[in-house]
Design a protein around this motif. Sequence first.
Motif, PDB file in Angstrom:
ATOM      1  N   VAL A  99       4.379  -8.808  -4.171  1.00 46.40           N
ATOM      2  CA  VAL A  99       5.463  -9.821  -3.110  1.00 46.40           C
ATOM      3  C   VAL A  99       5.990  -8.712  -2.251  1.00 46.40           C
ATOM      4  O   VAL A  99       6.394  -8.949  -1.102  1.00 46.40           O
ATOM      5  CB  VAL A  99       6.475 -10.684  -4.045  1.00 46.40           C
ATOM      6  CG1 VAL A  99       7.418 -11.295  -3.201  1.00 46.40           C
ATOM      7  CG2 VAL A  99       5.588 -11.679  -4.545  1.00 46.40           C
ATOM      8  N   GLU A 100       6.641  -7.693  -2.952  1.00 44.79           N
ATOM      9  CA  GLU A 100       7.611  -6.692  -2.198  1.00 44.79           C
ATOM     10  C   GLU A 100       6.788  -5.917  -1.327  1.00 44.79           C
ATOM     11  O   GLU A 100       7.157  -5.803  -0.001  1.00 44.79           O
ATOM     12  CB  GLU A 100       7.849  -5.537  -3.490  1.00 44.79           C
ATOM     13  CG  GLU A 100       9.147  -6.152  -4.334  1.00 44.79           C
ATOM     14  CD  GLU A 100       9.582  -4.996  -5.295  1.00 44.79           C
ATOM     15  OE1 GLU A 100       8.626  -4.075  -5.426  1.00 44.79           O
ATOM     16  OE2 GLU A 100      10.640  -5.423  -5.962  1.00 44.79           O
ATOM     17  N   ALA A 101       5.473  -5.682  -1.614  1.00 44.79           N
ATOM     18  CA  ALA A 101       4.683  -5.006  -0.456  1.00 44.79           C
ATOM     19  C   ALA A 101       4.369  -6.231   0.642  1.00 44.79           C
ATOM     20  O   ALA A 101       4.353  -5.766   1.600  1.00 44.79           O
ATOM     21  CB  ALA A 101       3.323  -4.504  -0.994  1.00 44.79           C
ATOM     22  N   TYR A 102       4.190  -7.332   0.256  1.00 45.94           N
ATOM     23  CA  TYR A 102       3.669  -8.407   1.230  1.00 45.94           C
ATOM     24  C   TYR A 102       4.976  -8.477   2.198  1.00 45.94           C
ATOM     25  O   TYR A 102       4.840  -8.513   3.525  1.00 45.94           O
ATOM     26  CB  TYR A 102       3.661  -9.659   0.664  1.00 45.94           C
ATOM     27  CG  TYR A 102       3.197 -10.598   1.461  1.00 45.94           C
ATOM     28  CD1 TYR A 102       1.792 -11.235   1.919  1.00 45.94           C
ATOM     29  CD2 TYR A 102       4.086 -11.776   1.835  1.00 45.94           C
ATOM     30  CE1 TYR A 102       1.510 -12.155   2.541  1.00 45.94           C
ATOM     31  CE2 TYR A 102       3.752 -12.724   2.775  1.00 45.94           C
ATOM     32  CZ  TYR A 102       2.612 -12.813   3.147  1.00 45.94           C
ATOM     33  OH  TYR A 102       2.155 -14.104   3.813  1.00 45.94           O
ATOM     34  N   ALA A 162      -0.698  -7.707   6.618  1.00 42.36           N
ATOM     35  CA  ALA A 162      -1.496  -6.704   6.260  1.00 42.36           C
ATOM     36  C   ALA A 162      -1.607  -6.459   4.925  1.00 42.36           C
ATOM     37  O   ALA A 162      -2.561  -5.500   4.598  1.00 42.36           O
ATOM     38  CB  ALA A 162      -0.710  -5.375   6.979  1.00 42.36           C
ATOM     39  N   GLN A 163      -0.650  -7.095   4.044  1.00 37.97           N
ATOM     40  CA  GLN A 163      -1.142  -7.061   2.645  1.00 37.97           C
ATOM     41  C   GLN A 163      -2.481  -8.047   2.281  1.00 37.97           C
ATOM     42  O   GLN A 163      -2.439  -8.902   2.409  1.00 37.97           O
ATOM     43  CB  GLN A 163      -0.016  -7.649   1.943  1.00 37.97           C
ATOM     44  CG  GLN A 163      -0.101  -7.735   0.367  1.00 37.97           C
ATOM     45  CD  GLN A 163      -0.176  -6.515  -0.490  1.00 37.97           C
ATOM     46  OE1 GLN A 163      -1.223  -5.775  -0.082  1.00 37.97           O
ATOM     47  NE2 GLN A 163       0.501  -6.395  -1.585  1.00 37.97           N
ATOM     48  N   ILE A 164      -3.295  -6.934   2.228  1.00 37.04           N
ATOM     49  CA  ILE A 164      -4.755  -7.899   1.688  1.00 37.04           C
ATOM     50  C   ILE A 164      -5.284  -7.751   0.214  1.00 37.04           C
ATOM     51  O   ILE A 164      -6.305  -8.263  -0.136  1.00 37.04           O
ATOM     52  CB  ILE A 164      -5.902  -7.258   2.698  1.00 37.04           C
ATOM     53  CG1 ILE A 164      -5.808  -5.787   2.352  1.00 37.04           C
ATOM     54  CG2 ILE A 164      -5.580  -7.370   4.064  1.00 37.04           C
ATOM     55  CD1 ILE A 164      -7.305  -4.934   3.002  1.00 37.04           C
ATOM     56  N   GLU A 165      -4.553  -6.979  -0.517  1.00 40.26           N
ATOM     57  CA  GLU A 165      -4.746  -6.823  -2.080  1.00 40.26           C
ATOM     58  C   GLU A 165      -4.756  -8.235  -2.558  1.00 40.26           C
ATOM     59  O   GLU A 165      -3.706  -9.147  -2.664  1.00 40.26           O
ATOM     60  CB  GLU A 165      -3.791  -6.039  -2.737  1.00 40.26           C
ATOM     61  CG  GLU A 165      -4.217  -5.710  -4.212  1.00 40.26           C
ATOM     62  CD  GLU A 165      -3.127  -4.623  -4.809  1.00 40.26           C
ATOM     63  OE1 GLU A 165      -3.119  -5.008  -6.212  1.00 40.26           O
ATOM     64  OE2 GLU A 165      -2.485  -4.228  -3.906  1.00 40.26           O
ATOM     65  N   ASN A 166      -5.798  -8.755  -3.072  1.00 34.14           N
ATOM     66  CA  ASN A 166      -5.742 -10.261  -3.669  1.00 34.14           C
ATOM     67  C   ASN A 166      -6.546 -10.242  -4.893  1.00 34.14           C
ATOM     68  O   ASN A 166      -7.781 -10.451  -4.906  1.00 34.14           O
ATOM     69  CB  ASN A 166      -6.178 -11.094  -2.605  1.00 34.14           C
ATOM     70  CG  ASN A 166      -5.910 -12.506  -2.931  1.00 34.14           C
ATOM     71  OD1 ASN A 166      -5.130 -12.922  -3.982  1.00 34.14           O
ATOM     72  ND2 ASN A 166      -6.617 -13.577  -2.403  1.00 34.14           N
ATOM     73  N   HIS A 167      -5.991  -9.921  -5.900  1.00 37.15           N
ATOM     74  CA  HIS A 167      -6.696 -10.070  -7.409  1.00 37.15           C
ATOM     75  C   HIS A 167      -5.905 -10.648  -8.426  1.00 37.15           C
ATOM     76  O   HIS A 167      -4.361 -10.837  -8.076  1.00 37.15           O
ATOM     77  CB  HIS A 167      -7.134  -8.884  -7.853  1.00 37.15           C
ATOM     78  CG  HIS A 167      -6.114  -7.828  -8.322  1.00 37.15           C
ATOM     79  ND1 HIS A 167      -5.564  -7.223  -6.797  1.00 37.15           N
ATOM     80  CD2 HIS A 167      -5.611  -7.506  -9.109  1.00 37.15           C
ATOM     81  CE1 HIS A 167      -4.272  -6.563  -7.569  1.00 37.15           C
ATOM     82  NE2 HIS A 167      -4.430  -6.413  -8.908  1.00 37.15           N
ATOM     83  N   ARG A 168      -6.293 -11.055  -9.791  1.00 38.89           N
ATOM     84  CA  ARG A 168      -5.511 -11.573 -10.806  1.00 38.89           C
ATOM     85  C   ARG A 168      -4.498 -10.352 -11.045  1.00 38.89           C
ATOM     86  O   ARG A 168      -4.690  -9.284 -11.073  1.00 38.89           O
ATOM     87  CB  ARG A 168      -6.380 -11.793 -11.847  1.00 38.89           C
ATOM     88  CG  ARG A 168      -7.306 -12.839 -11.398  1.00 38.89           C
ATOM     89  CD  ARG A 168      -8.043 -13.412 -12.605  1.00 38.89           C
ATOM     90  NE  ARG A 168      -7.265 -14.198 -13.434  1.00 38.89           N
ATOM     91  CZ  ARG A 168      -7.362 -15.244 -14.530  1.00 38.89           C
ATOM     92  NH1 ARG A 168      -8.507 -15.188 -14.667  1.00 38.89           N
ATOM     93  NH2 ARG A 168      -6.384 -15.716 -15.252  1.00 38.89           N
ATOM     94  N   TYR A 218       2.690  -8.858  -9.825  1.00 38.38           N
ATOM     95  CA  TYR A 218       2.835  -9.905  -8.908  1.00 38.38           C
ATOM     96  C   TYR A 218       4.189  -9.605  -7.926  1.00 38.38           C
ATOM     97  O   TYR A 218       4.239  -9.631  -6.970  1.00 38.38           O
ATOM     98  CB  TYR A 218       2.891 -11.251  -9.506  1.00 38.38           C
ATOM     99  CG  TYR A 218       3.291 -12.404  -8.400  1.00 38.38           C
ATOM    100  CD1 TYR A 218       2.218 -12.689  -7.495  1.00 38.38           C
ATOM    101  CD2 TYR A 218       4.454 -13.047  -8.314  1.00 38.38           C
ATOM    102  CE1 TYR A 218       2.374 -13.624  -6.277  1.00 38.38           C
ATOM    103  CE2 TYR A 218       4.643 -14.076  -7.255  1.00 38.38           C
ATOM    104  CZ  TYR A 218       3.756 -14.353  -6.519  1.00 38.38           C
ATOM    105  OH  TYR A 218       4.197 -15.326  -5.475  1.00 38.38           O
ATOM    106  N   LYS A 219       5.375  -9.192  -8.570  1.00 31.30           N
ATOM    107  CA  LYS A 219       6.586  -8.659  -8.219  1.00 31.30           C
ATOM    108  C   LYS A 219       6.303  -7.658  -7.204  1.00 31.30           C
ATOM    109  O   LYS A 219       6.890  -7.604  -6.141  1.00 31.30           O
ATOM    110  CB  LYS A 219       7.465  -8.179  -9.260  1.00 31.30           C
ATOM    111  CG  LYS A 219       8.882  -7.976  -8.616  1.00 31.30           C
ATOM    112  CD  LYS A 219       9.791  -7.531  -9.567  1.00 31.30           C
ATOM    113  CE  LYS A 219      11.178  -7.045  -8.918  1.00 31.30           C
ATOM    114  NZ  LYS A 219      12.049  -6.372  -9.677  1.00 31.30           N
ATOM    115  N   LYS A 220       5.609  -6.650  -7.706  1.00 28.68           N
ATOM    116  CA  LYS A 220       5.142  -5.416  -6.723  1.00 28.68           C
ATOM    117  C   LYS A 220       4.399  -5.969  -5.402  1.00 28.68           C
ATOM    118  O   LYS A 220       4.744  -5.594  -4.343  1.00 28.68           O
ATOM    119  CB  LYS A 220       4.442  -4.419  -7.522  1.00 28.68           C
ATOM    120  CG  LYS A 220       5.239  -3.721  -8.432  1.00 28.68           C
ATOM    121  CD  LYS A 220       4.568  -2.652  -9.148  1.00 28.68           C
ATOM    122  CE  LYS A 220       5.159  -1.765  -9.904  1.00 28.68           C
ATOM    123  NZ  LYS A 220       4.439  -0.850 -10.642  1.00 28.68           N
TER     124      LYS A 220
END
Length: 72
Positions: A28-31, A12-18, A24-26
């Motif tokens: 991964v935690e959300a993912y 459900a983690q759809i955020e995908n940007h540079r 990135y750590k945040k």
Amino acid sequence: MEITLIRHGRSAQIENHRMNSKEYKKWVEAYNHLGIVEGESCSKDAIEKGATSSILLTSDLRRAIESICLQK
């Protein structure tokens, strides 16, 4: 002996940007915290493989558990 690998449903983690390393750590935690996309389901072949296996190994992450529970 047969070994089958089945990937969990789409996250459900759809955020995908540079992003930088802290972002990135945040991400991964959300993912890892979020489950899978609502309405996601396994193929009939994957369900049969799971139902007929003598041993199942799975992650304890929410998305892996939800992928299995969808089939009940």
